[in-house]
Enzyme design. Structure first.
Site, PDB file in Angstrom:
ATOM      1  N   HIS A   7      -2.431  10.331  -0.559  1.00 41.44           N
ATOM      2  CA  HIS A   7      -2.639   9.063  -1.249  1.00 41.44           C
ATOM      3  C   HIS A   7      -2.574   9.256  -2.752  1.00 41.44           C
ATOM      4  CE1 HIS A   7      -4.759   5.955   1.527  1.00 41.44           C
ATOM      5  NE2 HIS A   7      -3.565   6.296   1.940  1.00 41.44           N
ATOM      6  N   LYS A  48      -7.362  -0.832  11.500  1.00 36.65           N
ATOM      7  CA  LYS A  48      -6.741  -1.299  10.252  1.00 36.65           C
ATOM      8  C   LYS A  48      -5.542  -0.416   9.938  1.00 36.65           C
ATOM      9  CE  LYS A  48      -6.208  -1.509   5.561  1.00 36.65           C
ATOM     10  NZ  LYS A  48      -5.441  -0.605   4.706  1.00 36.65           N
ATOM     11  N   ASP A  57       4.347 -14.579  11.744  1.00 32.64           N
ATOM     12  CA  ASP A  57       2.995 -14.987  11.357  1.00 32.64           C
ATOM     13  C   ASP A  57       2.037 -13.808  11.599  1.00 32.64           C
ATOM     14  OD1 ASP A  57       0.442 -16.030  11.280  1.00 32.64           O
ATOM     15  OD2 ASP A  57       0.931 -17.853  12.380  1.00 32.64           O
ATOM     16  N   GLU A  72       0.828  -1.222   0.000  1.00 30.68           N
ATOM     17  CA  GLU A  72       0.000   0.000   0.000  1.00 30.68           C
ATOM     18  C   GLU A  72       0.858   1.266   0.000  1.00 30.68           C
ATOM     19  OE1 GLU A  72      -3.315  -0.046   2.744  1.00 30.68           O
ATOM     20  OE2 GLU A  72      -3.333   2.139   2.878  1.00 30.68           O
TER      21      GLU A  72
HETATM   22  C1  MEV Z   1      -5.982   3.215   5.049  1.00 32.26           C
HETATM   23  O1  MEV Z   1      -5.245   2.064   4.664  1.00 32.26           O
HETATM   24  C2  MEV Z   1      -5.948   3.395   6.555  1.00 32.26           C
HETATM   25  C3  MEV Z   1      -6.874   4.507   7.089  1.00 32.26           C
HETATM   26  O2  MEV Z   1      -8.188   4.290   6.645  1.00 32.26           O
HETATM   27  C4  MEV Z   1      -6.793   4.440   8.604  1.00 32.26           C
HETATM   28  C5  MEV Z   1      -7.771   5.351   9.311  1.00 32.26           C
HETATM   29  O3  MEV Z   1      -8.841   5.670   8.756  1.00 32.26           O
HETATM   30  O4  MEV Z   1      -7.470   5.697  10.468  1.00 32.26           O
HETATM   31  C6  MEV Z   1      -6.448   5.852   6.581  1.00 32.26           C
END
Ligand code: MEV
Length: 429
Positions: free
Chosen positions: A383, A269, A285, A82
Site C-alpha cells: 500500500h 470489504k 448498480d 483505491e
Molecule cells: C482494504 O481496502 C481491504 C483489506 O482490508 C481487506 C482485508 O482486510 O481482507 C486489506
C-alpha cells in the site's frame, strides 16, 4: 482476443497502454477518443442521467490483467479510486492462471419482485386464493412486459409468504407475494417493477387486502454466480514464506472471518474491492450488488465470510466464492455511459450470466490478494509503495519524477506531502 497476459503493462505510459489494449482487442477511433477525453461522460448525457447535475465525477479506469476463466482470456476494466486493488487482482490472476485459471458457473437468472399486502381478513385464505390464481397472475405479469417474454424470459414462478405470524411479533401481519422473473441479460429493475405494479389491483381483489409496496428484491438469491480456484502451494511462495505457510495462513484468515463479524466485514470489504470496480465500469448498480452480497453473507443467521478457503487432499489451496449477482449487460446506464460501452467491448462477454461469473472471479482474486499480503508482509508494504506515488503527485511531481520521488519517500520512510514537496523542489532546482 489475444492473451490477457500483457507483461510489463504497468510500466508503460497511459498512451502506450491504450495502444497495447487496442492491439489486443481492437478499438475504434471513437473508443480511443473517449478513453483519452478529459470529459468522457459528456455533461449533456450526465444531465439526462440524474437530476440537479453540476458536473461529473471521474474515477481512474484500470485493467485487471491475466484473468483466465473457464479457459477464456479476460481483460477486466475496473473503475476504482483505491491504490493496489488493480495490481493485486492482476497479480493473483496471474498466479491462478499458472494453476489452470478460475472455474465459474451461474444459476439461471431469476430475480424476485415483491408485493406487500396488509389488512386481509384471513391471511391463510388470502394466501390460498393467490396461489390458486398463480398461473393467471404470471400470465398477467408477462402481458405487462411482453418483450422480456419474447427474449425467452418473463415470470417463471410465484409464491406467497405470511410475515409476522407469531403472537410475539412486534409488527402487523402481512402477506408477501414473490414473483420470480427471468430477466435474461437485463438487471431487470424496470421489468420487475412494471410487472409487480401491474399485478397490484388484481392481488387486492383476490386477497381483499391493501397493497402497499410493489418492488424488486435486491436479495437475488436465485441469481447466483460461483467462482473457484485450486492453487498448488508452490505457487504461493512469497519472499521467505513457504507456499504451505501462505496456504495455511489464508485458511486461518478465512476461519477468522467466518467466525467473527468484526473481521468478516473487513474481509468482505476486500472482496467488494474487486467486485464494485467491475460493476461500476460496466455501468451496473453497485449498491444493488453490495446489498445483495452482504445479505447473502448472513444467510446462515450470522454475518460471515463471503469466500471459503480450504486445503484439498493434494495439499492445494482451494478458494470458492458464491454471491447473488443482480447485474446486466443491457439496459440502465450500460448503453448510456460511453465508458461502460467500452468496458463491455474490452470484456467481450456475451451474456449477463458470463459477466456475473467474471465478477465473482475478480472478487475471489481480490480476497486472496488481501489475505496473502495480510498473512505475509502485511498490507502496508504494498500500500505504502503505491500511496507514495499519490503523495508525490499531490506534491506536484510529474512524469518520471513521480517514481523517483516515490522511491525516495519509501527509502527515507517518510511518506508525507511536506517531505515530497521538499524533494520536488530539490529535483526541479
Ligand atoms: C482494504 O481496502 C481491504 C483489506 O482490508 C481487506 C482485508 O482486510 O481482507 C486489506
Amino acid at each position: 482476443m489475444k492473451s490477457s497476459r500483457i507483461p510489463g503493462f504497468y510500466k508503460k505510459t497511459v498512451e502506450e497502454r491504450r495502444e497495447l489494449l487496442n492491439e489486443t482487442i481492437g478499438l475504434t477511433e471513437d473508443d480511443l477518443a473517449v478513453l483519452s477525453s478529459r470529459q468522457a461522460l459528456p455533461i449533456e448525457t450526465a444531465d439526462k442521467m440524474i437530476e440537479n447535475v453540476v458536473g461529473t465525477f471521474p474515477l481512474p479506469l484500470g485493467l485487471g490483467l491475466n484473468f483466465l476463466i473457464n479457459g477464456k482470456e479476460y481483460i477486466i476494466p475496473m473503475a476504482v479510486e483505491e491504490p493496489s486493488v488493480v495490481a493485486s487482482a492482476s497479480h493473483i490472476a496471474k498466479l491462478v492462471r499458472d494453476a489452470g485459471g478460475f472455474t465459474t458457473e451461474a444459476t439461471e437468472r431469476v430475480m424476485i419482485g415483491q408485493i406487500q399486502v396488509v389488512g386481509c381478513a384471513d391471511y391463510d385464505v388470502a394466501k390460498q386464493a393467490v396461489l390458486e390464481m398463480k398461473n393467471e397472475l404470471m400470465e398477467a405479469a408477462n402481458q405487462a412486459y411482453p418483450s422480456i417474454v419474447q427474449r425467452g424470459g418473463g415470470a417463471k414462478d410465484l409464491d406467497v409468504r405470511i410475515l409476522n405470524d407469531s403472537p410475539e411479533s412486534n409488527y402487523g401481519k402481512m402477506l408477501v407475494v414473490h414473483l420470480y422473473i427471468n430477466t435474461c441479460d437485463a438487471m431487470g429493475a424496470n421489468i420487475i417493477n412494471t410487472m409487480v405494479e401491474s399485478l397490484a389491483p388484481t392481488i387486492e381483489e383476490i386477497t381483499s387486502g391493501k397493497v402497499y409496496l410493489r418492488i424488486l428484491s435486491n436479495y437475488a438469491d436465485r441469481c447466483v454466480a460461483r467462482a473457484k480456484c485450486v492453487i498448488p502451494p508452490e505457487l504461493l511462495v512469497t519472499g521467505e514464506y513457504s507456499g504451505e505457510a501462505v496456504r495455511d495462513g489464508v485458511v486461518h484468515a478465512f476461519e477468522f472471518a467466518d467466525s467473527d463479524p468484526y473481521r468478516a466485514v473487513t474481509h468482505n470489504k476486500g472482496i467488494m474491492n474487486g467486485i464494485d470496480p467491475v460493476v461500476i465500469a460496466t455501468g451496473n448498480d453497485w449498491r444493488a450488488v453490495e446489498a445483495g452480497a452482504h445479505a447473502y453473507a448472513s444467510r446462515y443467521g450470522s454475518y460471515r465470510s463471503m469466500t471459503k478457503w480450504s486445503v484439498d487432499k493434494e495439499g492445494n489451496l482451494v478458494g470458492e466464492l458464491e454471491l447473488p449477482m443482480s447485474i446486466g449487460t443491457v439496459g440502465g446506464a450500460i448503453r448510456v455511459h460511453p465508458i461502460s460501452q467500452i468496458a463491455h467491448k474490452i470484456l467481450a462477454i456475451e451474456s449477463a450470466s458470463e459477466l456475473a461469473q467474471v465478477i465473482v472471479a475478480v472478487g475471489l482474486a481480490q480476497n486472496l490478494g488481501a489475505l496473502k499480503a495480510l498473512v505475509t508482509d502485511g498490507i502496508q508494504k504494498g500500500h505504502m509503495a503505491l500511496h507514495s506515488r499519490s503523495v508525490a503527485i499531490a506534491a506536484g511531481a510529474t512524469g518520471e519524477m513521480i517514481d523517483i520521488i516515490a522511491e525516495k519517500l519509501i527509502s527515507e520512510k517518510e511518506i508525507r506531502v511536506g517531505k515530497a514537496k521538499e524533494l520536488v523542489e530539490q529535483y526541479t532546482k
